[in-house]
Design a protein around this motif. Structure first.
Motif, PDB file in Angstrom:
ATOM      1  N   ARG A 152       0.646  -1.057  -0.061  1.00 25.96           N
ATOM      2  CA  ARG A 152      -0.018   0.067  -0.059  1.00 25.96           C
ATOM      3  C   ARG A 152       1.091   1.153  -0.171  1.00 25.96           C
ATOM      4  NH1 ARG A 152      -3.006  -0.962   4.135  1.00 25.96           N
ATOM      5  NH2 ARG A 152      -4.626  -2.047   3.105  1.00 25.96           N
ATOM      6  N   ILE A 153       0.575   2.133  -0.983  1.00 27.36           N
ATOM      7  CA  ILE A 153       1.504   3.249  -1.071  1.00 27.36           C
ATOM      8  C   ILE A 153       0.886   4.319  -1.026  1.00 27.36           C
ATOM      9  CG2 ILE A 153       3.313   1.682  -2.385  1.00 27.36           C
ATOM     10  CD1 ILE A 153       2.377   3.142  -4.883  1.00 27.36           C
ATOM     11  N   ARG A 154       1.529   5.541  -0.866  1.00 24.14           N
ATOM     12  CA  ARG A 154       1.193   6.991  -1.065  1.00 24.14           C
ATOM     13  C   ARG A 154       2.072   7.529  -2.136  1.00 24.14           C
ATOM     14  NH1 ARG A 154       1.687  10.525   2.902  1.00 24.14           N
ATOM     15  NH2 ARG A 154       0.024  11.797   1.918  1.00 24.14           N
ATOM     16  N   TYR A 155       1.554   7.978  -3.490  1.00 24.94           N
ATOM     17  CA  TYR A 155       2.433   8.210  -4.556  1.00 24.94           C
ATOM     18  C   TYR A 155       2.265   9.560  -4.724  1.00 24.94           C
ATOM     19  CZ  TYR A 155       4.804   7.747  -8.977  1.00 24.94           C
ATOM     20  OH  TYR A 155       5.608   7.554  -9.973  1.00 24.94           O
ATOM     21  N   ARG A 156       3.447  10.398  -5.193  1.00 24.54           N
ATOM     22  CA  ARG A 156       3.207  11.637  -5.830  1.00 24.54           C
ATOM     23  C   ARG A 156       3.516  11.798  -7.169  1.00 24.54           C
ATOM     24  NH1 ARG A 156       6.339  13.939  -2.363  1.00 24.54           N
ATOM     25  NH2 ARG A 156       4.657  14.947  -0.713  1.00 24.54           N
ATOM     26  N   ASP A 157       2.648  12.121  -7.992  1.00 21.94           N
ATOM     27  CA  ASP A 157       2.976  12.106  -9.382  1.00 21.94           C
ATOM     28  C   ASP A 157       3.709  13.217  -9.966  1.00 21.94           C
ATOM     29  OD1 ASP A 157       1.453  14.330  -9.735  1.00 21.94           O
ATOM     30  OD2 ASP A 157      -0.268  12.990 -10.519  1.00 21.94           O
ATOM     31  N   GLU A 158       4.203  13.513 -10.963  1.00 22.63           N
ATOM     32  CA  GLU A 158       4.964  14.913 -11.589  1.00 22.63           C
ATOM     33  C   GLU A 158       4.449  15.983 -11.352  1.00 22.63           C
ATOM     34  OE1 GLU A 158       3.538  13.980 -16.358  1.00 22.63           O
ATOM     35  OE2 GLU A 158       5.686  13.890 -15.580  1.00 22.63           O
ATOM     36  N   LEU A 159       3.066  15.929 -10.997  1.00 24.58           N
ATOM     37  CA  LEU A 159       2.430  17.281 -10.869  1.00 24.58           C
ATOM     38  C   LEU A 159       2.358  17.520  -9.480  1.00 24.58           C
ATOM     39  CD1 LEU A 159      -0.449  17.205 -13.497  1.00 24.58           C
ATOM     40  CD2 LEU A 159       1.973  18.290 -13.725  1.00 24.58           C
ATOM     41  N   GLY A 160       2.795  16.777  -8.554  1.00 25.56           N
ATOM     42  CA  GLY A 160       2.727  16.932  -7.146  1.00 25.56           C
ATOM     43  C   GLY A 160       1.426  16.459  -6.554  1.00 25.56           C
ATOM     44  N   ARG A 161       0.894  15.881  -7.202  1.00 22.51           N
ATOM     45  CA  ARG A 161      -0.728  15.129  -6.509  1.00 22.51           C
ATOM     46  C   ARG A 161      -0.274  13.768  -5.959  1.00 22.51           C
ATOM     47  NH1 ARG A 161      -3.565  15.514 -12.223  1.00 22.51           N
ATOM     48  NH2 ARG A 161      -1.918  14.228 -12.629  1.00 22.51           N
ATOM     49  N   VAL A 162      -0.962  13.640  -4.860  1.00 19.81           N
ATOM     50  CA  VAL A 162      -0.675  12.596  -4.010  1.00 19.81           C
ATOM     51  C   VAL A 162      -1.909  11.738  -3.974  1.00 19.81           C
ATOM     52  CG1 VAL A 162      -0.059  11.596  -1.776  1.00 19.81           C
ATOM     53  CG2 VAL A 162       1.037  13.543  -2.359  1.00 19.81           C
ATOM     54  N   SER A 163      -1.644  10.318  -4.202  1.00 18.14           N
ATOM     55  CA  SER A 163      -2.691   9.397  -4.254  1.00 18.14           C
ATOM     56  C   SER A 163      -2.337   8.020  -3.414  1.00 18.14           C
ATOM     57  CB  SER A 163      -3.073   8.936  -5.541  1.00 18.14           C
ATOM     58  OG  SER A 163      -2.126   8.316  -6.308  1.00 18.14           O
ATOM     59  N   GLU A 164      -3.391   7.528  -2.893  1.00 24.73           N
ATOM     60  CA  GLU A 164      -2.877   6.050  -2.452  1.00 24.73           C
ATOM     61  C   GLU A 164      -3.306   5.037  -3.100  1.00 24.73           C
ATOM     62  OE1 GLU A 164      -4.637   5.845   1.715  1.00 24.73           O
ATOM     63  OE2 GLU A 164      -3.757   7.629   2.435  1.00 24.73           O
ATOM     64  N   ARG A 165      -2.393   3.884  -3.095  1.00 27.60           N
ATOM     65  CA  ARG A 165      -2.755   2.862  -4.130  1.00 27.60           C
ATOM     66  C   ARG A 165      -2.346   1.597  -3.257  1.00 27.60           C
ATOM     67  NH1 ARG A 165      -2.026   4.824  -9.449  1.00 27.60           N
ATOM     68  NH2 ARG A 165      -2.287   6.848  -9.322  1.00 27.60           N
ATOM     69  N   THR A 166      -3.043   0.542  -3.639  1.00 25.79           N
ATOM     70  CA  THR A 166      -2.722  -0.817  -3.243  1.00 25.79           C
ATOM     71  C   THR A 166      -2.185  -1.587  -4.528  1.00 25.79           C
ATOM     72  OG1 THR A 166      -4.192  -0.992  -1.361  1.00 25.79           O
ATOM     73  CG2 THR A 166      -3.454  -3.136  -2.226  1.00 25.79           C
ATOM     74  N   ILE A 167      -1.010  -1.849  -4.554  1.00 26.80           N
ATOM     75  CA  ILE A 167      -0.333  -2.581  -5.755  1.00 26.80           C
ATOM     76  C   ILE A 167      -0.039  -4.099  -5.405  1.00 26.80           C
ATOM     77  CG2 ILE A 167       0.073  -0.077  -6.629  1.00 26.80           C
ATOM     78  CD1 ILE A 167       2.972  -0.929  -5.771  1.00 26.80           C
ATOM     79  N   ARG A 195       7.549   5.573 -10.208  1.00 22.71           N
ATOM     80  CA  ARG A 195       9.188   5.766  -9.739  1.00 22.71           C
ATOM     81  C   ARG A 195       9.245   5.775  -8.228  1.00 22.71           C
ATOM     82  NH1 ARG A 195      11.696  11.142 -12.571  1.00 22.71           N
ATOM     83  NH2 ARG A 195      12.693  11.039 -10.721  1.00 22.71           N
ATOM     84  N   THR A 196      10.061   5.001  -8.033  1.00 20.18           N
ATOM     85  CA  THR A 196      10.433   4.828  -6.266  1.00 20.18           C
ATOM     86  C   THR A 196      10.789   5.967  -5.751  1.00 20.18           C
ATOM     87  OG1 THR A 196      12.791   3.810  -6.843  1.00 20.18           O
ATOM     88  CG2 THR A 196      10.983   2.289  -7.015  1.00 20.18           C
ATOM     89  N   VAL A 200       5.974   8.208  -1.432  1.00 24.34           N
ATOM     90  CA  VAL A 200       6.067   9.131  -0.309  1.00 24.34           C
ATOM     91  C   VAL A 200       6.199   7.987   1.005  1.00 24.34           C
ATOM     92  CG1 VAL A 200       4.944  10.672   1.168  1.00 24.34           C
ATOM     93  CG2 VAL A 200       4.813  10.973  -1.492  1.00 24.34           C
ATOM     94  N   GLU A 201       5.440   7.099   0.810  1.00 22.11           N
ATOM     95  CA  GLU A 201       5.101   6.082   1.989  1.00 22.11           C
ATOM     96  C   GLU A 201       4.769   4.675   1.620  1.00 22.11           C
ATOM     97  OE1 GLU A 201       2.767   5.954   6.492  1.00 22.11           O
ATOM     98  OE2 GLU A 201       2.490   7.754   5.132  1.00 22.11           O
ATOM     99  N   ALA A 202       5.310   3.676   2.278  1.00 22.26           N
ATOM    100  CA  ALA A 202       4.820   2.339   1.897  1.00 22.26           C
ATOM    101  C   ALA A 202       4.629   1.605   2.877  1.00 22.26           C
ATOM    102  CB  ALA A 202       6.070   1.790   1.093  1.00 22.26           C
ATOM    103  N   ALA A 203       3.480   0.626   2.890  1.00 23.29           N
ATOM    104  CA  ALA A 203       3.030  -0.336   3.864  1.00 23.29           C
ATOM    105  C   ALA A 203       3.269  -1.469   3.139  1.00 23.29           C
ATOM    106  CB  ALA A 203       1.696  -0.078   4.488  1.00 23.29           C
ATOM    107  N   ASP A 231       3.128   6.471 -22.523  1.00 25.61           N
ATOM    108  CA  ASP A 231       3.543   6.632 -21.235  1.00 25.61           C
ATOM    109  C   ASP A 231       2.575   5.758 -20.074  1.00 25.61           C
ATOM    110  OD1 ASP A 231       4.844   7.432 -18.924  1.00 25.61           O
ATOM    111  OD2 ASP A 231       4.398   9.517 -19.291  1.00 25.61           O
ATOM    112  N   LEU A 232       3.071   4.770 -19.509  1.00 23.26           N
ATOM    113  CA  LEU A 232       2.583   4.025 -18.380  1.00 23.26           C
ATOM    114  C   LEU A 232       2.765   4.469 -16.989  1.00 23.26           C
ATOM    115  CD1 LEU A 232       2.582   0.431 -20.287  1.00 23.26           C
ATOM    116  CD2 LEU A 232       0.886   2.322 -20.234  1.00 23.26           C
ATOM    117  N   SER A 233       3.594   5.308 -17.015  1.00 22.55           N
ATOM    118  CA  SER A 233       4.189   5.675 -15.565  1.00 22.55           C
ATOM    119  C   SER A 233       3.138   6.649 -14.903  1.00 22.55           C
ATOM    120  CB  SER A 233       5.505   6.436 -15.575  1.00 22.55           C
ATOM    121  OG  SER A 233       5.348   7.706 -16.489  1.00 22.55           O
ATOM    122  N   GLU A 234       3.063   6.384 -13.410  1.00 24.09           N
ATOM    123  CA  GLU A 234       2.414   7.322 -12.722  1.00 24.09           C
ATOM    124  C   GLU A 234       2.766   8.819 -12.458  1.00 24.09           C
ATOM    125  OE1 GLU A 234      -1.165   7.154 -12.044  1.00 24.09           O
ATOM    126  OE2 GLU A 234      -1.604   5.473 -12.653  1.00 24.09           O
TER     127      GLU A 234
END
Length: 234
Positions: A152-167, A195-196, A200-203, A231-234
């Motif tokens: 479970r991650i919190r991810y910041r994209d290239e525009l600075g937006r943060v989202s939570e994902r389960t991957i 991009r690792t 921002v945070e990983a569980a 482009d498949l990157s987040e």
């Protein structure tokens, strides 16, 4: 190519093949006549190398056959050095240490005449000019990939937006300065690359995901083939 080198190369070709290899294929790769290939195959069989097959069908090597340790050519040794250098300079600390240990073990097991190819290789890879800093343990990510567990991650994209994902982590890609984590994203219901250094945070969850890694890899490869240029990157 010396005959001994050619016999060794035939074994290597058969070892990496997943199906019978014909004499024509062997002759083309080795740049010799098919008659020479047939003679070499007969010599290998005479030396009790477990090669089976026949002309017109192809030849296979018994999967249980093992050669003496580190019977490597100079080119193979330098390829190992080059690859290990790249990994040591660009990977996470655990893999970097493993790469250095690998070269030390190879050098220790080599006969003296071949150690020069480790100590003074003719190839090298320059260190990266800059390397992004990971915000999570890549070694533990690799462990979770092997175990088939979720992140479970919190991810910041290239525009600075943060989202939570389960991957479902699948593969770590090493570029020159960044690392990409290929994964199945439950939010997007699709494969994504993260991009690792932007995680921002990983569980590290104990929950196993539903997919077998071999199946997921096949699906990911098919997806990448269809999405080439996208482009498949987040």
């Amino acid at each position: 190519m010396r005959r001994a080198d050619r016999l060794f190369q035939i074994i290597q070709i058969l070892r990496r093949a997943k199906r019978p290899v014909t004499a024509r294929v062997l002759s083309e790769e080795l740049e010799v006549s098919m008659r020479t290939v047939y003679r070499d195959i007969a010599d290998l069989m005479g030396q009790r190398v477990p090669v089976s097959g026949e002309a017109g069908i192809g030849y296979v090597l018994d999967r249980d056959y093992d050669m003496p340790p580190l019977m490597l050519t100079p080119d193979e040794l330098e390829a190992a050095v080059l690859g290990a250098q790249w990994v040591a300079q660009r990977s996470d600390p655990a893999l970097a240490r493993a790469a250095r240990d690998l070269i030390a073990k190879i050098a220790a097991a080599l006969p003296d005449p071949l150690r020069l190819f480790i100590a003074e290789p003719t190839v090298s890879t320059p260190p990266p000019q800059s390397l992004c800093v990971d915000t999570l343990s890549i070694a533990q990510v690799r462990e979770w990939i092997r175990a088939g567990r979720k992140l479970r991650i919190r991810y910041r994209d290239e525009l600075g937006r943060v989202s939570e994902r389960t991957i479902w982590p699948l593969l770590i890609g090493y570029a020159d300065a960044v690392r990409l984590l290929a994964a199945w994203c439950e939010l997007r219901q699709a494969f994504r690359h993260f991009r690792t250094d932007r995680i921002v945070e990983a569980a590290f969850l104990e929950e196993e995901h539903e997919g077998r890694r071999s199946v997921l890899m096949a699906r990911w490869k098919a997806h990448m083939k269809e999405s080439r240029g996208v482009d498949l990157s987040e």
